[in-house]
Structures are given as structure tokens and as C-alpha cells.
Scaffold this motif. Sequence first.
Motif, PDB file in Angstrom:
ATOM      1  N   LEU A 155      85.763  33.393  61.040  1.00  0.00           N
ATOM      2  CA  LEU A 155      84.143  33.280  62.059  1.00  0.00           C
ATOM      3  C   LEU A 155      84.413  34.058  63.271  1.00  0.00           C
ATOM      4  CD1 LEU A 155      81.209  33.035  62.033  1.00  0.00           C
ATOM      5  CD2 LEU A 155      81.506  30.730  62.689  1.00  0.00           C
ATOM      6  N   PHE A 156      84.200  35.428  63.440  1.00  0.00           N
ATOM      7  CA  PHE A 156      83.914  35.543  64.758  1.00  0.00           C
ATOM      8  C   PHE A 156      82.617  36.154  65.653  1.00  0.00           C
ATOM      9  CE2 PHE A 156      84.549  39.125  68.088  1.00  0.00           C
ATOM     10  CZ  PHE A 156      86.324  39.342  68.401  1.00  0.00           C
ATOM     11  N   ILE A 157      82.856  35.250  66.731  1.00  0.00           N
ATOM     12  CA  ILE A 157      81.841  34.925  67.363  1.00  0.00           C
ATOM     13  C   ILE A 157      81.775  35.983  68.603  1.00  0.00           C
ATOM     14  CG2 ILE A 157      79.886  34.103  68.324  1.00  0.00           C
ATOM     15  CD1 ILE A 157      81.100  31.188  66.439  1.00  0.00           C
ATOM     16  N   TYR A 158      80.850  37.035  69.295  1.00  0.00           N
ATOM     17  CA  TYR A 158      80.767  37.948  70.777  1.00  0.00           C
ATOM     18  C   TYR A 158      79.641  37.440  71.403  1.00  0.00           C
ATOM     19  CZ  TYR A 158      78.822  42.261  67.910  1.00  0.00           C
ATOM     20  OH  TYR A 158      78.100  42.733  67.948  1.00  0.00           O
ATOM     21  N   GLY A 159      79.560  38.209  72.352  1.00  0.00           N
ATOM     22  CA  GLY A 159      78.226  38.353  73.310  1.00  0.00           C
ATOM     23  C   GLY A 159      78.556  38.093  74.412  1.00  0.00           C
ATOM     24  N   PRO A 160      77.668  38.262  75.136  1.00  0.00           N
ATOM     25  CA  PRO A 160      77.385  38.131  76.846  1.00  0.00           C
ATOM     26  C   PRO A 160      78.399  36.819  77.374  1.00  0.00           C
ATOM     27  CG  PRO A 160      76.299  39.518  76.755  1.00  0.00           C
ATOM     28  CD  PRO A 160      76.325  38.707  74.962  1.00  0.00           C
ATOM     29  N   SER A 161      79.016  36.632  78.495  1.00  0.00           N
ATOM     30  CA  SER A 161      79.298  34.688  79.462  1.00  0.00           C
ATOM     31  C   SER A 161      78.171  34.555  79.162  1.00  0.00           C
ATOM     32  CB  SER A 161      80.698  35.321  80.528  1.00  0.00           C
ATOM     33  OG  SER A 161      80.029  34.251  80.259  1.00  0.00           O
ATOM     34  N   GLY A 162      78.259  33.342  79.098  1.00  0.00           N
ATOM     35  CA  GLY A 162      77.269  32.218  79.570  1.00  0.00           C
ATOM     36  C   GLY A 162      75.851  32.283  78.489  1.00  0.00           C
ATOM     37  N   ILE A 163      76.104  32.172  76.938  1.00  0.00           N
ATOM     38  CA  ILE A 163      75.219  32.575  76.218  1.00  0.00           C
ATOM     39  C   ILE A 163      75.338  31.339  74.713  1.00  0.00           C
ATOM     40  CG2 ILE A 163      74.347  34.834  77.129  1.00  0.00           C
ATOM     41  CD1 ILE A 163      75.183  35.911  74.785  1.00  0.00           C
ATOM     42  N   PRO A 283      71.487  37.604  75.057  1.00  0.00           N
ATOM     43  CA  PRO A 283      70.888  37.441  76.309  1.00  0.00           C
ATOM     44  C   PRO A 283      69.531  36.303  75.634  1.00  0.00           C
ATOM     45  CG  PRO A 283      71.703  39.498  76.807  1.00  0.00           C
ATOM     46  CD  PRO A 283      72.224  39.143  74.959  1.00  0.00           C
ATOM     47  N   PRO A 284      68.909  35.649  76.379  1.00  0.00           N
ATOM     48  CA  PRO A 284      68.042  34.627  75.117  1.00  0.00           C
ATOM     49  C   PRO A 284      66.562  35.235  75.827  1.00  0.00           C
ATOM     50  CG  PRO A 284      68.784  33.364  77.484  1.00  0.00           C
ATOM     51  CD  PRO A 284      70.023  34.367  77.109  1.00  0.00           C
ATOM     52  N   SER A 285      65.605  35.381  74.924  1.00  0.00           N
ATOM     53  CA  SER A 285      64.250  35.983  74.773  1.00  0.00           C
ATOM     54  C   SER A 285      63.659  35.088  76.289  1.00  0.00           C
ATOM     55  CB  SER A 285      63.878  36.287  74.069  1.00  0.00           C
ATOM     56  OG  SER A 285      63.709  34.783  73.085  1.00  0.00           O
ATOM     57  N   GLU A 286      62.489  35.632  76.227  1.00  0.00           N
ATOM     58  CA  GLU A 286      61.763  34.449  77.245  1.00  0.00           C
ATOM     59  C   GLU A 286      61.257  33.426  76.755  1.00  0.00           C
ATOM     60  OE1 GLU A 286      57.108  34.895  79.479  1.00  0.00           O
ATOM     61  OE2 GLU A 286      58.087  36.981  78.310  1.00  0.00           O
ATOM     62  N   GLU A 287      60.950  33.051  75.257  1.00  0.00           N
ATOM     63  CA  GLU A 287      60.797  32.717  74.545  1.00  0.00           C
ATOM     64  C   GLU A 287      61.800  31.240  75.073  1.00  0.00           C
ATOM     65  OE1 GLU A 287      59.297  30.969  70.064  1.00  0.00           O
ATOM     66  OE2 GLU A 287      59.602  32.775  70.600  1.00  0.00           O
ATOM     67  N   LEU A 288      63.057  32.271  74.355  1.00  0.00           N
ATOM     68  CA  LEU A 288      63.735  31.492  74.069  1.00  0.00           C
ATOM     69  C   LEU A 288      63.917  29.873  75.708  1.00  0.00           C
ATOM     70  CD1 LEU A 288      66.487  29.148  72.591  1.00  0.00           C
ATOM     71  CD2 LEU A 288      67.728  31.291  72.818  1.00  0.00           C
ATOM     72  N   ARG A 289      64.469  31.401  76.075  1.00  0.00           N
ATOM     73  CA  ARG A 289      65.041  30.394  77.952  1.00  0.00           C
ATOM     74  C   ARG A 289      63.437  29.331  78.210  1.00  0.00           C
ATOM     75  NH1 ARG A 289      64.292  36.162  78.952  1.00  0.00           N
ATOM     76  NH2 ARG A 289      62.906  36.024  79.756  1.00  0.00           N
ATOM     77  N   THR A 290      62.585  29.917  77.940  1.00  0.00           N
ATOM     78  CA  THR A 290      61.546  28.870  77.959  1.00  0.00           C
ATOM     79  C   THR A 290      61.397  27.168  77.663  1.00  0.00           C
ATOM     80  OG1 THR A 290      59.576  30.415  78.649  1.00  0.00           O
ATOM     81  CG2 THR A 290      59.260  27.788  77.672  1.00  0.00           C
TER      82      THR A 290
END
Length: 455
Positions: A155-163, A283-290
Amino acid sequence: MNFDVNEVTHLLLENLKMRFSPPVYQLWFSELTVRSLTQYSIELVTSGDFKRDTLTTRYMEILKVAVSEILGFEVDIIILTLNDLDEELILKQMEENKPSAADDKAMEIGMKIEGQSIVEEYTFENFIVGESNKFAHAACFAVAKGKSHELYNPLFIYGPSGIGKTHLLFAITNEIKRSSPSVKIVYKRCEEFTNEMIAALKNGKMERFRAKFRTPDVLLIDDIQFIADKMAIQEEFFYTFNELYENNKQIILTSDCPPKDISPLDERLCTRFEWGIIADIQPPSEELRTAIIRKKAESLGITIPEDALSFLSNSLQKNIRQIEGAIKKIHVISNLASVPITLDLCRRAIADIINGVEPSPVTVDRVIKIVAEYYGVTAEDIRGQKRNAGIAMARHMCIYLIRKNTSLSLEEIGEKFGRNHATVISSLRKIEDEKESIPSTAALIEELMTKIKSF
């Protein structure tokens, strides 16, 4: 003492407002608050280290005069930052929440995986799911439950730091240890794997190293991108991967980019990384950030009004780590000053956070300007093709700081300097290596970070 801290704060700010021009007052004094007051001293709080240092070196005498005029007598002035208060609160909470002997057994689950501390609070239950991370979450949950092993290996997970990549790794370990305590798990950051291998080679203990990494039921490696350009490490990891895979053991990797963008990477490893499931987190959407802000506030026992919630969601767009840090600061300010959380308080609390993290050309220009001034070169030199040691190091530092302070992708950062993503990765790796091995480099990074955020 006739004044409470809120009244003294108001009087102090009014006094300073009359002494300075609006731009100077707004830049250096508008965020000041009084934390405590005795007949001997007064504690003032500002947003960051750079402002604290400037107030101490340039404006302390004026502050003493202003405080003396308000109180009618002189006191010692102590200037703290929100980070100081954050650490103090954490230490206090740790002291209050020390586990009893009766808690020891419960704490063992998910806390020690081959000597590596795993944060027990990171679970699937408190991972907030949205469109940007739901596939990665579902894949990790399936692995933790032992479903479709062949499909999800690796299982390989990738994305920017801190998410949330590390949160998911910890959630997997905690879930497995909770449901199957006998399962052997090894979790390591890639740099730890590298350092342990180097030490094993130096001390003639490679057999012990291989036994450790080639025998677990589950191997989790965080930030595997740092294996790039380390050919001996790649060779060892290739055989480690093969042995685990052939013995039907689970392999889980995270990276800030997909396998094909880790360069240079042995083609055999790249192929193996792509054998199973590749899941990205955006990066999280506005809905997810809320939703994350609401959840974090709830976990801290605080309530954020709707206007402040909307402001925070729109302002904190970089990553989840940024959001969590901001809510902690808001909690600290509200708690220590005994004031309710309002839109104005939230604006003041995150001012230093949002000033330097917008993913825009302005932020890139700011980083280059500050780094160029430190290294005594020009912005044109850094953006150009010159390769002498001083300019090259300044360019490496710019790339590293832009990566840390913006949400620009590796390709987008490369474009700012006329270079490809492989060169960007090389610069990031160089600064990371120096940060680990040279204390002065780590101190320099902190200094430049502070200047960038206070610019």
C-alpha cells in the motif's frame, strides 16, 4: 493592584498607539497582551520569536516607560510568545495526565512497535474523512482489518506534508495491535531505516539489521522518498521488500510524491512500489477543513462561533497540521487570558501563521528575498543557472523553505527556478541531511522561518 490584566492590556495598547505611527504600532505592538501582573513583574505575550526579539532589543525601554506610566511604578518586563505558552500548557497537561500503574497495560497497545513510539490518539475513529482522503482512508482501514491482502500489498500513500499520512500509519498500527496483539509490526521513518543500516554496516551487525526488517508481519516506512539517490540503501530495501512480499507480509509506504516521481530510484523498486494500491491524499477541501476545525475544538473542549469558524476555514488552507496548530494556539490564548473565543481573537491568534503560507508568487518572492539577504547574493543569482557553492546553497535553502511554507508541488517549485522535480528533491534531501547532522543548519532554518512569517 487595582487593574486586572484585560484592563492593563487595553491601557498599554492605547499608550503605545500614541507613541508610534500606525504602521509601526500595527506591526510590532497591536498583538501584545498582558498575561500576568505582580508588584514585581509583568508578562507580555506576542505572536512569535522574531517579534519578541525585536521588542526586547529595540523597544524594551519604551515599554518600560509605558508600563510605568500605567501602573505608577516600575516592574520587570518579561516577553513570551504563543509557542512558549503552548509548550507550557502541554507540559502542564502532561503532568496532570500522568498515567497510573493501572493504565500501563492499556497504554502498551499501540504505543511500542519495535521501540518506536506510536501516538495512541491517532486512530481511524478520529481521522476526519472527506473527498480528498477517503480512498486512502478506506485502503488503510482494509489493510488494518486484514482484508484483500494480495490486492493491498504494497500500500503506497502519497501527498504533501501535514495532511494525514502519518496519522493513517499510526491508525493502522493501533488498530492491528488492538485486534491482534501478537502481530509483529515495524514502523520507521525512511531516515531511521537509513541510519540504522549505516550503523549496522559500520558495526558489522547487518545480520541483526536484516532479521529486524525482514521478519515482521507488517512493515511501515514513512517518507520513503528520502531513499532517492541512496543506491546502497535502495539495494538493501529491494531485498527486504522481496523477502517480505514473498512471505506474504504486509508492506505500507508513504511519500510526498508517487513512485514514478522519486528520482533517482531503481527501476526494480519503482515497479514493486506500484504492484499494489497507490492512494493519494490531497489538501483538505473547505468542507473538510471546517469539519477538522470543529473536531479539534471539540477535543479541546472549546466552542468556536460560526463567524470565526468560517474565517479559520478560509484562512487555514495549507494542511491539517497547520489547522491543528492554529486551534491549539486559540485554545491557549482563550484559556490563559480567561476570555471567550471570538472572531477578533482568532484573527490575532493566527496572524503569524497565515502571513507566510499562501501558495502564491508573493510567498516565493518573500522566501528568495530573505534567503538572498542572508547569503549575500541576489534573487537573480538564486533563480539563475550559476552553480558556485554559495549560490547553490542559497538555492537549496530557498527550495526547502518554499516546500515547507507553501502548498506548491515539486514540479511547481522547480518551475520557479527553471529546474525539474528531481533537482527539487535533491535540494530537499541536501537540506534535510544537513539539518540532521549540523546543529547550526537547524538553527538557521528556524531563524529564516521566523523571518519569513514575520516579513
